[in-house]
Design an enzyme around this catalytic site. Structure first.
Site, PDB file in Angstrom:
ATOM      1  N   GLU A 186      57.430  43.802  32.188  1.00 57.60           N
ATOM      2  CA  GLU A 186      56.220  44.329  32.836  1.00 57.60           C
ATOM      3  C   GLU A 186      55.096  43.299  32.800  1.00 57.60           C
ATOM      4  O   GLU A 186      54.278  43.199  33.714  1.00 57.60           O
ATOM      5  CB  GLU A 186      55.800  45.651  32.168  1.00 57.60           C
ATOM      6  CG  GLU A 186      56.749  46.773  32.576  1.00 57.60           C
ATOM      7  CD  GLU A 186      56.945  47.853  31.527  1.00 57.60           C
ATOM      8  OE1 GLU A 186      56.134  47.972  30.600  1.00 57.60           O
ATOM      9  OE2 GLU A 186      57.953  48.588  31.640  1.00 57.60           O
ATOM     10  N   ASN A 216      58.614  50.560  21.757  1.00 58.99           N
ATOM     11  CA  ASN A 216      57.574  49.918  22.553  1.00 58.99           C
ATOM     12  C   ASN A 216      56.824  51.037  23.263  1.00 58.99           C
ATOM     13  O   ASN A 216      57.322  51.602  24.227  1.00 58.99           O
ATOM     14  CB  ASN A 216      58.234  48.958  23.562  1.00 58.99           C
ATOM     15  CG  ASN A 216      57.249  48.423  24.587  1.00 58.99           C
ATOM     16  OD1 ASN A 216      56.034  48.536  24.417  1.00 58.99           O
ATOM     17  ND2 ASN A 216      57.765  47.837  25.657  1.00 58.99           N
ATOM     18  N   TRP A 217      55.651  51.339  22.750  1.00 55.79           N
ATOM     19  CA  TRP A 217      54.920  52.508  23.278  1.00 55.79           C
ATOM     20  C   TRP A 217      54.234  52.224  24.611  1.00 55.79           C
ATOM     21  O   TRP A 217      53.687  53.144  25.217  1.00 55.79           O
ATOM     22  CB  TRP A 217      53.886  52.987  22.263  1.00 55.79           C
ATOM     23  CG  TRP A 217      54.477  53.511  20.982  1.00 55.79           C
ATOM     24  CD1 TRP A 217      55.815  53.596  20.662  1.00 55.79           C
ATOM     25  CD2 TRP A 217      53.765  54.030  19.862  1.00 55.79           C
ATOM     26  NE1 TRP A 217      55.963  54.133  19.404  1.00 55.79           N
ATOM     27  CE2 TRP A 217      54.722  54.410  18.887  1.00 55.79           C
ATOM     28  CE3 TRP A 217      52.408  54.206  19.565  1.00 55.79           C
ATOM     29  CZ2 TRP A 217      54.365  54.952  17.651  1.00 55.79           C
ATOM     30  CZ3 TRP A 217      52.047  54.749  18.334  1.00 55.79           C
ATOM     31  CH2 TRP A 217      53.021  55.115  17.397  1.00 55.79           C
ATOM     32  N   LYS A 218      54.185  50.965  24.996  1.00 50.73           N
ATOM     33  CA  LYS A 218      53.527  50.580  26.254  1.00 50.73           C
ATOM     34  C   LYS A 218      52.089  51.135  26.299  1.00 50.73           C
ATOM     35  O   LYS A 218      51.466  51.273  25.252  1.00 50.73           O
ATOM     36  CB  LYS A 218      54.364  51.041  27.454  1.00 50.73           C
ATOM     37  CG  LYS A 218      55.820  50.564  27.333  1.00 50.73           C
ATOM     38  CD  LYS A 218      56.616  50.691  28.590  1.00 50.73           C
ATOM     39  CE  LYS A 218      58.032  50.178  28.323  1.00 50.73           C
ATOM     40  NZ  LYS A 218      58.865  50.174  29.511  1.00 50.73           N
ATOM     41  N   HIS A 226      57.546  40.624  27.924  1.00 47.19           N
ATOM     42  CA  HIS A 226      58.164  41.847  28.442  1.00 47.19           C
ATOM     43  C   HIS A 226      58.171  41.778  29.976  1.00 47.19           C
ATOM     44  O   HIS A 226      57.248  41.226  30.578  1.00 47.19           O
ATOM     45  CB  HIS A 226      57.374  43.070  27.957  1.00 47.19           C
ATOM     46  CG  HIS A 226      58.050  44.354  28.295  1.00 47.19           C
ATOM     47  ND1 HIS A 226      57.967  44.927  29.546  1.00 47.19           N
ATOM     48  CD2 HIS A 226      58.866  45.155  27.566  1.00 47.19           C
ATOM     49  CE1 HIS A 226      58.700  46.037  29.552  1.00 47.19           C
ATOM     50  NE2 HIS A 226      59.255  46.203  28.363  1.00 47.19           N
ATOM     51  N   GLY A 257      61.461  52.238  25.006  1.00 42.09           N
ATOM     52  CA  GLY A 257      60.184  52.646  25.579  1.00 42.09           C
ATOM     53  C   GLY A 257      60.026  54.154  25.527  1.00 42.09           C
ATOM     54  O   GLY A 257      59.648  54.733  24.508  1.00 42.09           O
ATOM     55  N   GLY A 258      60.355  54.805  26.628  1.00 39.75           N
ATOM     56  CA  GLY A 258      60.141  56.244  26.792  1.00 39.75           C
ATOM     57  C   GLY A 258      60.550  57.098  25.608  1.00 39.75           C
ATOM     58  O   GLY A 258      59.772  57.937  25.140  1.00 39.75           O
ATOM     59  N   GLU A 302      66.619  42.942  28.279  1.00 38.49           N
ATOM     60  CA  GLU A 302      66.235  44.166  28.978  1.00 38.49           C
ATOM     61  C   GLU A 302      66.430  43.967  30.481  1.00 38.49           C
ATOM     62  O   GLU A 302      65.563  43.386  31.144  1.00 38.49           O
ATOM     63  CB  GLU A 302      64.765  44.497  28.702  1.00 38.49           C
ATOM     64  CG  GLU A 302      64.446  44.688  27.243  1.00 38.49           C
ATOM     65  CD  GLU A 302      63.189  45.503  27.051  1.00 38.49           C
ATOM     66  OE1 GLU A 302      63.286  46.571  26.445  1.00 38.49           O
ATOM     67  OE2 GLU A 302      62.116  45.093  27.519  1.00 38.49           O
ATOM     68  N   GLY A 361      63.001  52.187  32.162  1.00 35.86           N
ATOM     69  CA  GLY A 361      62.291  53.371  32.625  1.00 35.86           C
ATOM     70  C   GLY A 361      62.935  54.050  33.826  1.00 35.86           C
ATOM     71  O   GLY A 361      62.329  54.900  34.465  1.00 35.86           O
ATOM     72  N   SER A 364      66.222  52.172  29.032  1.00 31.77           N
ATOM     73  CA  SER A 364      66.710  53.560  29.018  1.00 31.77           C
ATOM     74  C   SER A 364      67.632  53.881  27.844  1.00 31.77           C
ATOM     75  O   SER A 364      68.602  54.620  27.993  1.00 31.77           O
ATOM     76  CB  SER A 364      67.378  53.901  30.350  1.00 31.77           C
ATOM     77  OG  SER A 364      66.441  53.784  31.409  1.00 31.77           O
TER      78      SER A 364
HETATM   79  P1  PGA Z   1      62.585  52.316  28.429  1.00 36.58           P
HETATM   80  O1  PGA Z   1      61.748  50.958  28.197  1.00 36.58           O
HETATM   81  O2  PGA Z   1      63.308  52.600  27.154  1.00 36.58           O
HETATM   82  O3  PGA Z   1      61.559  53.344  28.778  1.00 36.58           O
HETATM   83  O4  PGA Z   1      63.528  52.040  29.548  1.00 36.58           O
HETATM   84  C1  PGA Z   1      62.266  49.901  27.473  1.00 36.58           C
HETATM   85  C2  PGA Z   1      61.290  48.743  27.432  1.00 36.58           C
HETATM   86  O5  PGA Z   1      60.695  48.441  28.466  1.00 36.58           O
HETATM   87  O6  PGA Z   1      61.071  48.099  26.383  1.00 36.58           O
END
Ligand code: PGA
Length: 251
Positions: A99, A11-13, A97, A236-237, A169, A175, A215
């Site tokens: 966010e 997930n590149w956000k 998600h 994500g990251g 999640e 993050g 994470s």
């Molecule tokens: P993260 O994000 O791996 O940076 O914690 C995961 C996500 O929000 O899908």
């Protein structure tokens, strides 16, 4: 035990320009061609989706969007419809998600509408659920997840029940570098599968994939993936760097 192929999703956000996105997948497609028994997915921003999908034509890497609207067309300035995603052969869409829930007012009800329209349009939804730190500390985790699943994934039919992907999640792990321990994650994954079984039957519950997100890194993925109810990762990251993502896929 169902036949669950592990799904490793990036997930590149809100990261990477079109050029950077295409550069990243150009490396991934070369390095990941031989991967077997694993489904690989990248979810770039809307603006990069088409170019990334084109760059990944005839490869084993699938493409997903990070969100979409629940109407198919019309006067909804700034939104993207499932038909537009389908038109560029988008395979998956992330829905709800944390966010989106936190900053953009996404609710279990809108998640449910989006999930249904995604299926109707031929796109597989990845529905995200998860508790905040405050909810966990108040011992509300199970209650929150139950509500998110019961409302968010209500009304699935036939094949949809098996194809749906759920991502657990924990909001406090996203993050932050604080991963849930594999045991903490497994506890919730097992709970989700049991709940799903009550809603849609044992067979569907054995078939759906439940991803863990929060994470996930190259050095913790293998312990996470050893858990019996964890069927992949939503990352994500660590999905933004080719080397890390390659390691994650090859956990
Ligand atoms: P993260 O994000 O791996 O940076 O914690 C995961 C996500 O929000 O899908």
């Amino acid at each position: 035990m169902g036949n669950r192929v592990p799904l490793i999703a990036g997930n590149w956000k809100m990261n990477k320009t079109v050029k950077e996105s295409v550069e990243l997948v150009s490396v991934l497609k070369q390095k990941l061609t031989d991967v077997k028994n694993r489904e690989i997915l990248v979810c770039p921003s809307y603006i990069s989706l088409y170019a990334v999908k084109e760059a990944l034509k005839n490869t084993n890497i699938k493409v997903g969007a990070q969100n979409m609207y629940f109407e198919k067309s019309g006067a909804f300035t700034g939104e993207i419809s499932p038909l537009m995603l389908k038109d560029i052969n988008c395979d998956y869409v992330i829905i709800g998600h944390s966010e989106r829930r936190q900053y953009f007012g996404e609710t279990d009800e809108s998640v449910n509408k989006k999930m249904k329209v995604a299926f109707e349009s031929g796109i597989i939804p990845i529905v995200c659920v998860g508790e905040t730190l405050q909810q966990r500390e108040k011992n509300e985790t199970f209650l929150i997840i139950e509500k998110q699943i019961k409302i968010g994934v209500a009304g699935l039919s036939g094949e949809q029940m098996k194809k749906l992907v759920i991502a657990y999640e924990p909001v406090w792990a996203i993050g932050t570098g604080k991963t849930a321990t594999p045991q903490q994650a497994e506890e919730i994954h097992a709970f989700i599968r049991k709940l799903y079984s009550e809603l849609y039957g044992k067979d569907a519950a054995e078939d759906i994939r439940i991803l863990y997100g929060g994470s996930v890194k190259p050095d913790n993925i293998s312990e996470i993936m050893k858990q019996p109810n964890i069927d992949g990762g939503l990352i994500g990251g660590a999905a933004l760097k080719a080397d890390d993502f390659i390691k994650l896929v090859n956990y």
